[in-house]
Scaffold this motif. Sequence first.
Motif, PDB file in Angstrom:
ATOM      1  N   LEU A  27       0.855  -1.180   0.000  1.00  0.00           N
ATOM      2  CA  LEU A  27       0.000   0.000   0.000  1.00  0.00           C
ATOM      3  C   LEU A  27       0.894   1.234   0.000  1.00  0.00           C
ATOM      4  N   ALA A  28       0.615   2.156  -0.890  1.00  0.00           N
ATOM      5  CA  ALA A  28       1.338   3.429  -0.915  1.00  0.00           C
ATOM      6  C   ALA A  28       0.333   4.564  -0.807  1.00  0.00           C
ATOM      7  N   VAL A  29       0.669   5.554  -0.012  1.00  0.00           N
ATOM      8  CA  VAL A  29      -0.129   6.769   0.124  1.00  0.00           C
ATOM      9  C   VAL A  29       0.780   7.915  -0.307  1.00  0.00           C
ATOM     10  N   ILE A  30       0.317   8.694  -1.262  1.00  0.00           N
ATOM     11  CA  ILE A  30       1.127   9.775  -1.823  1.00  0.00           C
ATOM     12  C   ILE A  30       0.515  11.117  -1.433  1.00  0.00           C
ATOM     13  N   ASP A  65       8.079   2.992   5.422  1.00  0.00           N
ATOM     14  CA  ASP A  65       8.677   4.317   5.275  1.00  0.00           C
ATOM     15  C   ASP A  65       7.576   5.357   5.219  1.00  0.00           C
ATOM     16  N   LEU A  66       7.808   6.480   5.852  1.00  0.00           N
ATOM     17  CA  LEU A  66       6.961   7.655   5.717  1.00  0.00           C
ATOM     18  C   LEU A  66       7.925   8.817   5.524  1.00  0.00           C
ATOM     19  N   TYR A  67       7.763   9.523   4.432  1.00  0.00           N
ATOM     20  CA  TYR A  67       8.720  10.575   4.097  1.00  0.00           C
ATOM     21  C   TYR A  67       7.979  11.812   3.610  1.00  0.00           C
ATOM     22  N   VAL A  68       8.415  12.963   4.095  1.00  0.00           N
ATOM     23  CA  VAL A  68       7.930  14.253   3.624  1.00  0.00           C
ATOM     24  C   VAL A  68       9.155  15.098   3.293  1.00  0.00           C
ATOM     25  N   ARG A  69       9.072  15.789   2.179  1.00  0.00           N
ATOM     26  CA  ARG A  69      10.175  16.666   1.777  1.00  0.00           C
ATOM     27  C   ARG A  69      10.563  17.566   2.943  1.00  0.00           C
ATOM     28  N   PRO A  70      11.855  17.684   3.258  1.00  0.00           N
ATOM     29  CA  PRO A  70      12.290  18.439   4.441  1.00  0.00           C
ATOM     30  C   PRO A  70      11.776  19.866   4.516  1.00  0.00           C
ATOM     31  N   ASP A  71      11.700  20.561   3.400  1.00  0.00           N
ATOM     32  CA  ASP A  71      11.264  21.958   3.437  1.00  0.00           C
ATOM     33  C   ASP A  71       9.765  22.110   3.693  1.00  0.00           C
ATOM     34  N   LEU A  72       9.029  21.001   3.695  1.00  0.00           N
ATOM     35  CA  LEU A  72       7.583  21.051   3.918  1.00  0.00           C
ATOM     36  C   LEU A  72       7.162  20.353   5.204  1.00  0.00           C
ATOM     37  N   ARG A  73       8.127  19.961   6.012  1.00  0.00           N
ATOM     38  CA  ARG A  73       7.793  19.299   7.269  1.00  0.00           C
ATOM     39  C   ARG A  73       7.184  20.309   8.233  1.00  0.00           C
ATOM     40  N   ALA A  74       6.429  19.803   9.193  1.00  0.00           N
ATOM     41  CA  ALA A  74       5.724  20.609  10.201  1.00  0.00           C
ATOM     42  C   ALA A  74       4.578  21.400   9.585  1.00  0.00           C
ATOM     43  N   ALA A  75       4.102  20.961   8.413  1.00  0.00           N
ATOM     44  CA  ALA A  75       2.967  21.621   7.765  1.00  0.00           C
ATOM     45  C   ALA A  75       1.733  20.721   7.764  1.00  0.00           C
ATOM     46  N   GLY A  76       1.793  19.577   8.457  1.00  0.00           N
ATOM     47  CA  GLY A  76       0.645  18.678   8.531  1.00  0.00           C
ATOM     48  C   GLY A  76       0.599  17.619   7.449  1.00  0.00           C
ATOM     49  N   ILE A  77       1.563  17.629   6.546  1.00  0.00           N
ATOM     50  CA  ILE A  77       1.559  16.658   5.452  1.00  0.00           C
ATOM     51  C   ILE A  77       1.783  15.244   5.989  1.00  0.00           C
ATOM     52  N   GLY A  78       2.755  15.073   6.858  1.00  0.00           N
ATOM     53  CA  GLY A  78       3.015  13.752   7.437  1.00  0.00           C
ATOM     54  C   GLY A  78       1.825  13.238   8.224  1.00  0.00           C
ATOM     55  N   THR A  79       1.172  14.119   8.965  1.00  0.00           N
ATOM     56  CA  THR A  79      -0.023  13.736   9.713  1.00  0.00           C
ATOM     57  C   THR A  79      -1.111  13.262   8.762  1.00  0.00           C
ATOM     58  N   GLY A  80      -1.319  13.979   7.681  1.00  0.00           N
ATOM     59  CA  GLY A  80      -2.324  13.577   6.692  1.00  0.00           C
ATOM     60  C   GLY A  80      -2.003  12.235   6.070  1.00  0.00           C
ATOM     61  N   VAL A  81      -0.748  12.031   5.725  1.00  0.00           N
ATOM     62  CA  VAL A  81      -0.329  10.758   5.125  1.00  0.00           C
ATOM     63  C   VAL A  81      -0.506   9.628   6.132  1.00  0.00           C
ATOM     64  N   HIS A  83      -2.600   9.501   8.758  1.00  0.00           N
ATOM     65  CA  HIS A  83      -4.031   9.257   8.980  1.00  0.00           C
ATOM     66  C   HIS A  83      -4.629   8.460   7.822  1.00  0.00           C
ATOM     67  N   ARG A  84      -4.276   8.818   6.598  1.00  0.00           N
ATOM     68  CA  ARG A  84      -4.788   8.078   5.434  1.00  0.00           C
ATOM     69  C   ARG A  84      -4.264   6.650   5.434  1.00  0.00           C
ATOM     70  N   SER A  85      -3.011   6.466   5.830  1.00  0.00           N
ATOM     71  CA  SER A  85      -2.427   5.116   5.896  1.00  0.00           C
ATOM     72  C   SER A  85      -3.168   4.256   6.912  1.00  0.00           C
ATOM     73  N   VAL A  86      -3.444   4.813   8.086  1.00  0.00           N
ATOM     74  CA  VAL A  86      -4.183   4.085   9.123  1.00  0.00           C
ATOM     75  C   VAL A  86      -5.575   3.726   8.618  1.00  0.00           C
ATOM     76  N   SER A  87      -6.238   4.680   7.983  1.00  0.00           N
ATOM     77  CA  SER A  87      -7.578   4.448   7.454  1.00  0.00           C
ATOM     78  C   SER A  87      -7.574   3.336   6.406  1.00  0.00           C
ATOM     79  N   GLU A  88      -6.622   3.372   5.503  1.00  0.00           N
ATOM     80  CA  GLU A  88      -6.537   2.351   4.452  1.00  0.00           C
ATOM     81  C   GLU A  88      -6.178   0.987   5.030  1.00  0.00           C
ATOM     82  N   ALA A  89      -5.320   0.954   6.038  1.00  0.00           N
ATOM     83  CA  ALA A  89      -4.964  -0.320   6.673  1.00  0.00           C
ATOM     84  C   ALA A  89      -6.202  -0.918   7.354  1.00  0.00           C
TER      85      ALA A  89
END
Length: 135
Positions: A27-30, A65-81, A83-89
């Motif tokens: 499963l991949a979440v983008i 693996d869970l990865y967010v581009r370094p310049d965009l961290r702390a913007a909620g992207i990782g949290t969104g990814v 949450h979607r991963s947990v939901s899909e699992a």
Amino acid sequence: TEFDCATPSAAEAATRFERLLEREDVLAVIAGLPRGRGAGTDVGFAFLTLRPTPYWDGPLAQLEDLYVRPDLRAAGIGTGVLHRSVSEARRRGCEEILINVDSDDLGARRFYERHGFSDHDPDTGSGMRCYLRQL
């Protein structure tokens, strides 16, 4: 290269991802930028494998693996990814998600703990360890 460890070339990684994403047990979440400048640009991902377990009927999810581009961290992207991963699992019948985190990666540990993950068994409170042996 961000973590000073060996990584495959972009071409090797793309070939591996293409092959793995064809599997039913992957499963991949983008995460992409939704609007404005750079809209549609992929900026993060989660990659999970699903495997059988004798403890329940559905698979066990392993967040590889869970990865967010370094310049965009702390913007909620990782949290969104995440949450979607947990939901899909859950949708696929998983009852647990396992994540291996290096003990010195305090930022990742705080991130997962903030989202309800623990390094203690929920039934016994016993600390959990991950053991690795290279083959």
